[in-house]
Motif scaffolding. Structure first.
Motif: not given
Length: 283
Positions: A47, A84, A87-88, A156, A159, A162
């Motif tokens: 991340c 991204y 969020l990571l 979102c 993510f 995932c």
């Protein structure tokens, strides 16, 4: 005429801050964190390293004025990366202390490194959230699709999907009943289509679709809402109802998948509402 330009904009300094925070986070964690939980440690390092590398790429391209030579849409690429990355780093900020700071027998030096990595991960997440806030489209502003609310919602959605894939795969928890296999199909189909939209926008390939992009978004959005609604109903019924669970324990992973399914349903519902407004009201 100088080739290198160094403007002093808010966006620039936010990106520099995010670059420094992610660099410190993975450097401190890798150097003195004594990481032993392989899977989660690798995820957190990924991340921070991914966010650092992508932010560095964006900074270099913009400072050397190479946007026109980039093989991607520069009105969509930086904000997609920032979303991204936010969020990571946010996920790493939650996972890292849960897995590595709960050990009461850590040496003081190792604990200090872990706390520092967590703090800088949180700061990086905040920096990326600020970058997204500064980069997103304002009302009446002409911007790339990924800078709009539906574009950010696509990020979102992918993510969250995932995370669902990670939770249902170890151990496999969707092959006990056809209804659960349908839920897995919903997660996969919607993830592929949402990711396809992101790739098409970043790669400036929306013109290759056989139908107008706005109609594709509306049709796909409605389909995704219906599919996720069925998954939000079927997953808890066939996982937690004793008539179908066959004595399986209601693990925290299964509960998390149920919550994330509802979350993604709400994200797709909001996406459909925004898309309908853009298509039918603005059009």
């Amino acid at each position: 005429m100088p080739i290198f330009v160094f403007p002093t904009s808010q966006l620039l300094w936010v990106r520099v801050a995010a670059l420094l925070f992610t660099c410190v986070a993975f450097s401190v964690a890798a150097h003195g964190g004594d990481l032993r939980h392989g899977g989660m440690a690798d995820w957190c390092i990924f991340c921070w390293a991914f966010s650092f590398a992508c932010t560095l790429l964006v900074l270099l391209v913009e400072q050397f004025n190479l946007q026109a030579r980039a093989p991607v849409s520069w009105s969509n690429f930086p904000i997609t990366i920032a979303c991204y990355a936010a969020l990571l780093c946010l996920s790493a900020s939650v996972i890292f202390p849960l897995f590595f700071l709960k050990d009461q027998y850590l040496r003081d030096e190792v604990r200090s490194h872990l706390i520092a990595a967590t703090v800088f991960s949180c700061l990086a997440a905040i920096a990326y959230i600020v970058e997204v806030s500064l980069s997103k489209a304002r009302p009446g502003e002409v911007a790339g699709y990924m800078a709009t609310a539906p574009g950010l919602l696509k990020v979102c959605q992918t993510f969250v999907a995932c995370i669902i894939f990670i939770l249902v795969s170890d151990p496999v928890s969707y092959n006990q009943h056809p209804a659960l296999e349908w839920c897995m199909a919903v997660y996969c189909i919607c993830f592929i289509l949402s990711m396809a939209v992101v790739v098409l926008c970043v790669g400036e390939c929306t013109g290759f679709l056989p139908v107008p992009f706005s109609k594709f978004l509306s049709g796909y959005g409605l389909l995704a809402v219906i599919m996720y609604l069925t998954a939000a109903i079927l997953w808890p019924v066939f996982q937690f109802d004793k008539r179908y669970s066959h004595g399986r324990s209601n693990s925290s992973k299964l509960i998390a998948v149920a919550v994330l399914t509802v979350l993604n349903f709400l994200l797709y519902l909001a996406d459909l509402a925004y898309t309908a407004r853009l298509v039918f009201i603005s059009g």
